[in-house]
Design a protein around this motif. Sequence first.
Motif, PDB file in Angstrom:
ATOM      1  N   GLY A 133     -27.830  11.183  -4.609  1.00 11.27           N
ATOM      2  CA  GLY A 133     -27.834  11.450  -6.047  1.00 11.27           C
ATOM      3  C   GLY A 133     -28.998  10.828  -6.784  1.00 11.27           C
ATOM      4  O   GLY A 133     -29.425  11.344  -7.827  1.00 11.27           O
ATOM      5  N   LEU A 134     -29.542   9.728  -6.257  1.00 16.42           N
ATOM      6  CA  LEU A 134     -30.670   9.069  -6.919  1.00 16.42           C
ATOM      7  C   LEU A 134     -31.944   9.903  -6.817  1.00 16.42           C
ATOM      8  O   LEU A 134     -32.856   9.760  -7.632  1.00 16.42           O
ATOM      9  CB  LEU A 134     -30.903   7.683  -6.309  1.00 16.42           C
ATOM     10  N   HIS A 135     -31.999  10.763  -5.811  1.00 19.68           N
ATOM     11  CA  HIS A 135     -33.186  11.597  -5.596  1.00 19.68           C
ATOM     12  C   HIS A 135     -32.967  13.040  -6.045  1.00 19.68           C
ATOM     13  O   HIS A 135     -33.901  13.838  -6.023  1.00 19.68           O
ATOM     14  CB  HIS A 135     -33.564  11.573  -4.115  1.00 19.68           C
ATOM     15  N   ARG A 136     -31.757  13.354  -6.439  1.00 19.08           N
ATOM     16  CA  ARG A 136     -31.419  14.736  -6.785  1.00 19.08           C
ATOM     17  C   ARG A 136     -32.210  15.229  -8.000  1.00 19.08           C
ATOM     18  O   ARG A 136     -32.582  16.409  -8.069  1.00 19.08           O
ATOM     19  CB  ARG A 136     -29.915  14.844  -7.041  1.00 19.08           C
ATOM     20  N   GLN A 192     -32.427   2.791  -8.803  1.00 20.14           N
ATOM     21  CA  GLN A 192     -33.569   2.722  -7.900  1.00 20.14           C
ATOM     22  C   GLN A 192     -34.368   1.436  -8.103  1.00 20.14           C
ATOM     23  O   GLN A 192     -34.836   0.824  -7.139  1.00 20.14           O
ATOM     24  CB  GLN A 192     -34.466   3.943  -8.088  1.00 20.14           C
ATOM     25  N   VAL A 193     -34.542   1.028  -9.354  1.00 19.63           N
ATOM     26  CA  VAL A 193     -35.232  -0.231  -9.632  1.00 19.63           C
ATOM     27  C   VAL A 193     -34.473  -1.393  -8.992  1.00 19.63           C
ATOM     28  O   VAL A 193     -35.069  -2.251  -8.315  1.00 19.63           O
ATOM     29  CB  VAL A 193     -35.387  -0.450 -11.149  1.00 19.63           C
ATOM     30  N   LYS A 218     -33.914  -5.345  -4.583  1.00 23.75           N
ATOM     31  CA  LYS A 218     -33.066  -5.866  -3.514  1.00 23.75           C
ATOM     32  C   LYS A 218     -33.753  -5.714  -2.161  1.00 23.75           C
ATOM     33  O   LYS A 218     -33.731  -6.634  -1.326  1.00 23.75           O
ATOM     34  CB  LYS A 218     -31.719  -5.148  -3.510  1.00 23.75           C
ATOM     35  N   ALA A 219     -34.362  -4.562  -1.903  1.00 21.34           N
ATOM     36  CA  ALA A 219     -35.042  -4.342  -0.630  1.00 21.34           C
ATOM     37  C   ALA A 219     -36.233  -5.268  -0.462  1.00 21.34           C
ATOM     38  O   ALA A 219     -36.528  -5.737   0.645  1.00 21.34           O
ATOM     39  CB  ALA A 219     -35.494  -2.884  -0.536  1.00 21.34           C
ATOM     40  N   ALA A 272     -42.179  -0.168  -8.923  1.00 23.44           N
ATOM     41  CA  ALA A 272     -42.247   1.292  -9.018  1.00 23.44           C
ATOM     42  C   ALA A 272     -42.759   1.929  -7.734  1.00 23.44           C
ATOM     43  O   ALA A 272     -42.322   3.024  -7.359  1.00 23.44           O
ATOM     44  CB  ALA A 272     -43.118   1.696 -10.198  1.00 23.44           C
ATOM     45  N   ASP A 273     -43.690   1.265  -7.036  1.00 25.77           N
ATOM     46  CA  ASP A 273     -44.271   1.859  -5.842  1.00 25.77           C
ATOM     47  C   ASP A 273     -43.260   2.007  -4.713  1.00 25.77           C
ATOM     48  O   ASP A 273     -43.419   2.884  -3.858  1.00 25.77           O
ATOM     49  CB  ASP A 273     -45.462   1.015  -5.351  1.00 25.77           C
ATOM     50  N   TYR A 274     -42.215   1.185  -4.700  1.00 27.14           N
ATOM     51  CA  TYR A 274     -41.330   1.178  -3.541  1.00 27.14           C
ATOM     52  C   TYR A 274     -40.710   2.553  -3.309  1.00 27.14           C
ATOM     53  O   TYR A 274     -40.669   3.047  -2.179  1.00 27.14           O
ATOM     54  CB  TYR A 274     -40.227   0.126  -3.702  1.00 27.14           C
TER      55      TYR A 274
END
Length: 404
Positions: free
Chosen positions: A96-99, A209-210, A215-216, A226-228
């Motif tokens: 859903g985050l990429h939808r 996403q941020v 976290k990652a 933002a680049d991640y």
Amino acid sequence: MLSLSLEAARAIHLSAQGLLSAPSTTAKKADVLQAIQNMGALQIDTINVVARSPYLVLWSRLGDYPLHWLDELLEEGAIFEYWSHEACFLPIEDYGLHRHQMVAPEGLGWKYNHRWLKENAQQVEDIRRHIHQHGACRSADFTRSDGKGGGWWSWKPEKRSLEVLFTLGELMVARRHNFQRIYDLRERVHPKWDDERHLQPQIACQEQQVLKAVKALGICKANWVADYFRMKKLDKTIHPAQLAESGKLLTVQVENWDELGYVHPDHRMRLVEASQGKLVATATSILSPFDPVVWDRKRARELFNFDYKIECYTPEAKRQFGYFTLPILRRGELIGRIDAKAHRKSAVFEVKALHLEAHVSITKALATDLVDAIKRLTTWHGANKVDFRPARTETLLRALEKAW
């Protein structure tokens, strides 16, 4: 607010990425999925001079594991493919985050060829109908008829149609065979998804996403975020500073950083341990050029003082280190790179060159760690011989051969 040394900041980053210490147990299939969830994205690249990048990224964290586990996770629907940092394997729970990118793909640049879609609408419709009627297919299922080659910029029309439908989210990659994509309808691959019931407002997805990027990364500067996931300029309401203000992120001071660092609350204990000197990096591993630790070259310089680029796209005469150099991670530092090649037919693993950073001292401990990492990588490839031609300094050659 805690203050951290740069070494402690690196330890938090590597811990979040699964690279702090060597794996203590034999990898299980669930560990592959967990590693992808921890990273948030596993970049896909087809260059296989050593190993295709997604497999190598997982090996760096898990050690030996069967490659087919990644393929099985895709076919089982635990992960999916889409554009993220670049083309990536992503946890299915993040679909859903990429939808929103699929619904409105204009911001994806070259990845979405709107003009070609408009000019070839019937071709695209033919592919859509073919998959409806006949099921999943590959690009290779369609015979090329224009006499051209199959390079990146000269895809046959059917491949272009498949890719544009993939970018639009109408098709998903159902599985791969010999690393070739097999496409099918979204409703067959991910039948549980429904836009009306599941799709959240775009700003809410971007905020998630941020938070996932922070976290990652474990710890980060605001301009690394933002680049991640290759997001555009962040709305001020989801800027790390604003999220920290509302308690969704923690702030820290890091040695020699002229701005605050940000940490996800889930890493609170890691943060405390790092501040007390209890989070210590001990792993030595070989990384992919597309590993999250180094895929942002600017971040690699700022966090590890490691200036890295992949030179396979650089003319041979202008290469400084080699065609496909792999970064070397040792005990919390990026200490150098190796130019390697796996000769699969002859079961030989070739180390063409080894380059250490100028500040790295050659010791028996370093040689032992490095040789052990190369041995493990060689074993994973099933090679029974190493053609070992390290760097041009006799001192390093002697130290490594003695450890070997």
